[in-house]
Structure formats: structure tokens, C-alpha cells
Design a protein around this motif. Structure first.
Motif, PDB file in Angstrom:
ATOM      1  N   GLN A 232       0.822  -1.210   0.000  1.00  0.00           N
ATOM      2  CA  GLN A 232       0.000   0.000   0.000  1.00  0.00           C
ATOM      3  C   GLN A 232       0.860   1.266   0.000  1.00  0.00           C
ATOM      4  O   GLN A 232       0.439   2.324   0.474  1.00  0.00           O
ATOM      5  CB  GLN A 232      -0.957  -0.026   1.189  1.00  0.00           C
ATOM      6  N   ASP A 233       2.079   1.159  -0.534  1.00  0.00           N
ATOM      7  CA  ASP A 233       2.971   2.298  -0.697  1.00  0.00           C
ATOM      8  C   ASP A 233       2.512   3.087  -1.921  1.00  0.00           C
ATOM      9  O   ASP A 233       2.715   2.664  -3.064  1.00  0.00           O
ATOM     10  CB  ASP A 233       4.408   1.804  -0.878  1.00  0.00           C
ATOM     11  N   ASP A 235       3.572   5.747  -3.293  1.00  0.00           N
ATOM     12  CA  ASP A 235       4.643   6.172  -4.194  1.00  0.00           C
ATOM     13  C   ASP A 235       4.976   5.065  -5.179  1.00  0.00           C
ATOM     14  O   ASP A 235       5.247   5.321  -6.364  1.00  0.00           O
ATOM     15  CB  ASP A 235       5.898   6.559  -3.393  1.00  0.00           C
ATOM     16  N   GLU A 236       4.947   3.829  -4.706  1.00  0.00           N
ATOM     17  CA  GLU A 236       5.209   2.696  -5.586  1.00  0.00           C
ATOM     18  C   GLU A 236       4.048   2.505  -6.563  1.00  0.00           C
ATOM     19  O   GLU A 236       4.258   2.190  -7.740  1.00  0.00           O
ATOM     20  CB  GLU A 236       5.424   1.424  -4.758  1.00  0.00           C
TER      21      GLU A 236
END
Length: 309
Positions: A232-233, A235-236
């Protein structure tokens, strides 16, 4: 937009290609179609259209066997269990969990990569419910800059786009669960409708002469990250949403038979001979084929058309 595509593989082929651990395409699933789907769900479909059930790859953490309320059944996970990659039949046209009915799905067959994390209809799914939509290729309609149809509007020429290397396409998508509260039994297949949307991005050079958008096509090295519901990053997620790798695809004009969703079969992918084209812009060169058009046409001059629905 992507409003039609070719899903020509059978479940067995998809299980192998996408390293699926559970083939759940045989399980009963609620449909929104008034008539039986043709071809039947889970079989090769050369004219996949919105509201149809289509094979979708997703990863889910196994559900806990502990008891809970009917409303949270779909989101209770077994603690510490790894996600399991599954192949399921989902309905094309995303219906958010908070929707009053399923009709909204027809307006949500696509989600823009640039804004998907900000839109209320897609943000939660983009964070935790990401999927891959397998396809052989997709269709788009190009508006002719020189030839008009019987109604005086620019003639629309359908194109088929596929990978130049012949490999299957993995379109980035999102999926959602919608609970029909009129169905009391939580384990009734009709209690839940599972839907998906296809993410689109700006069309690459060449394809932008057909349409200004194209599906976001992911490479195998990003599949596991994109599918992982525990990742749930944001940015990724943004990194993957911005993926751009021109030069992977080939596009060619096909028969207008694809315009009618009732038409199906491998013949829809047959290229149209150049001698039969009228005012069609070559995606690679910008030259107009058929008639006596200007020598080259820019992407802006083609006035890209949308898929006729």
C-alpha cells in the motif's frame, strides 16, 4: 479509452502465463447482463465489451474462518497468510461498494492513470484492490480527417493493437466488491457483484494517431508488486501508474464487423487490405491511405474518435 478488447485465451492458458495459483473461473458469479453472455464467460471472446464477465488476475489474502458480520466478510483476512494469485470472472464496469445500484458501472469501464488515486470511485481500490486484465489486444476507432460517413460525420475506422512480440497483454486494472443488501444470505453468489475497470494512460507516439488514450500495459517484472494487496505504498503505486515504454505494439486496420458487439470470432482480427481503406491515417507514418488527402497528417488533425458504444 479502452472500450473493447480481444480475450482469446482459455483459463488453462492464463493460469500458466500469469502463474495463477487458484483458477476460480468455474465458480458461480453474479452477472448484470439481461441475456446469457455469448460466448459464455471463461471461453475465448474476440469482442469483449462492457457488462460482460471477463477473466481477471488478482491476489487475495485468504479469508479468516472466524465469524464476523455479513458486511465485513469480503475483507476479513487470515492473519499472517500470504496473498494467493487467482483467476476469476469479473464484470467489466466498476461498481463502487457505496453505489446504490449497479448502473454506475457503465460509466466506469476505464480509470485515468493520472487521477485514479484522487478519484473517490477508484482511490480505495487503487490502494488495495489492483488486478491484471489479460488480453490478446485491444480495439480503437480512428476518425478519418478526409472521409465522411452517410451522416456527414468523419468515418470511423477500427484498429486492432497487439504486442509486436506476440506475447499476451496484461492491462492494469482495479476491482471492487458490491453488496446487494436485498439478498439476505451472505453466501449466496447473487449477494455480491465483483467488477473491474481498465486503467488508461496517454497514447504513445504512433498509437496517438488512432486515439489519444491507450490501456496501461504492465510488464511481468511489475505484476507481483501491482497485484500484492498488502503493498500500500502509494509512491510505488504511482511509479507503476506512470509506466511508459513505447515501441511494444503494432496496430492495423480491421473490418467494421467489430463495431457490433454481437459479432465474434478470430476473423475480427483479420487486417483490411489497403485497397479497401478510405481516408485512414497510417499510425506509423502519418500518411493518409485512400482518397486524395494531404501527404501527412498530425495526431491532432486526425480528431481521434472514441469507441462507438
Amino acid at each position: 479509452m479502452c472500450g473493447r478488447y480481444a480475450a482469446t485465451a482459455n483459463p488453462g492458458e492464463l493460469v500458466e502465463e500469469f502463474e495463477v495459483e487458484q483458477d476460480r473461473t468455474a465458480e458461480p458469479a453474479r452477472s448484470v447482463m439481461a441475456r446469457p453472455q455469448s460466448p459464455p464467460p471463461g471461453t475465448p471472446d474476440y469482442n469483449m465489451a462492457p457488462t460482460k464477465q471477463a477473466p481477471v488476475v488478482l491476489s487475495r489474502v485468504p479469508r479468516s474462518t472466524s465469524k464476523g458480520s455479513a458486511e465485513d466478510t469480503k475483507e476479513r483476512y487470515a492473519e499472517g497468510a500470504p496473498p494467493v494469485r487467482q483467476l476469476r470472472l469479473l464484470t467489466w464496469g466498476l461498481v463502487p461498494s457505496w453505489a446504490k445500484d449497479t448502473k454506475v458501472g457503465m460509466r466506469m469501464i476505464n480509470a485515468r492513470a493520472e487521477s485514479v488515486l484522487e478519484k473517490a470511485s477508484f482511490a480505495k481500490a487503487a490502494a488495495t484492490r489492483r488486478c491484471l486484465v489479460p488480453a490478446a489486444g485491444w480495439y480503437e476507432w480512428q476518425k478519418s480527417p478526409t472521409v465522411k460517413d452517410a451522416k456527414g460525420k468523419p468515418r470511423k475506422q477500427p484498429f486492432y493493437t497487439h504486442r509486436a512480440d506476440g506475447h499476451p497483454i496484461a492491462m492494469a486494472g482495479l476491482y471492487e466488491f458490491w453488496r446487494d443488501k436485498s439478498v439476505k444470505d451472505n453466501d449466496d453468489p447473487d449477494a455480491w457483484l465483483t467488477t473491474f475497470t481498465i486503467i488508461t494512460t496517454e497514447a504513445e507516439p504512433g498509437l496517438d494517431r488512432i486515439h489519444d488514450r491507450q490501456p496501461l500495459i504492465l510488464e511481468p517484472e511489475d505484476w507481483a508488486t501491482w497485484l500484492d494487496p498488502t503493498m500500500q505504498d502509494l509512491d510505488e503505486v504511482k511509479r507503476i501508474l506512470s509506466f511508459h515504454q513505447p515501441g511494444r505494439f503494432e496496430a492495423y486496420p480491421i473490418s467494421t464487423a467489430v463495431n457490433a458487439t454481437g459479432n465474434n470470432g478470430a476473423h475480427l482480427l483479420d487486417p483490411v487490405p489497403e485497397s479497401e481503406l478510405e481516408g485512414v491515417v497510417d499510425p506509423m507514418t502519418g500518411e493518409v491511405i485512400g482518397g486524395e488527402p494531404p501527404e501527412e497528417v498530425s495526431p491532432e488533425e486526425t480528431e481521434q474518435g472514441r469507441n462507438p458504444q
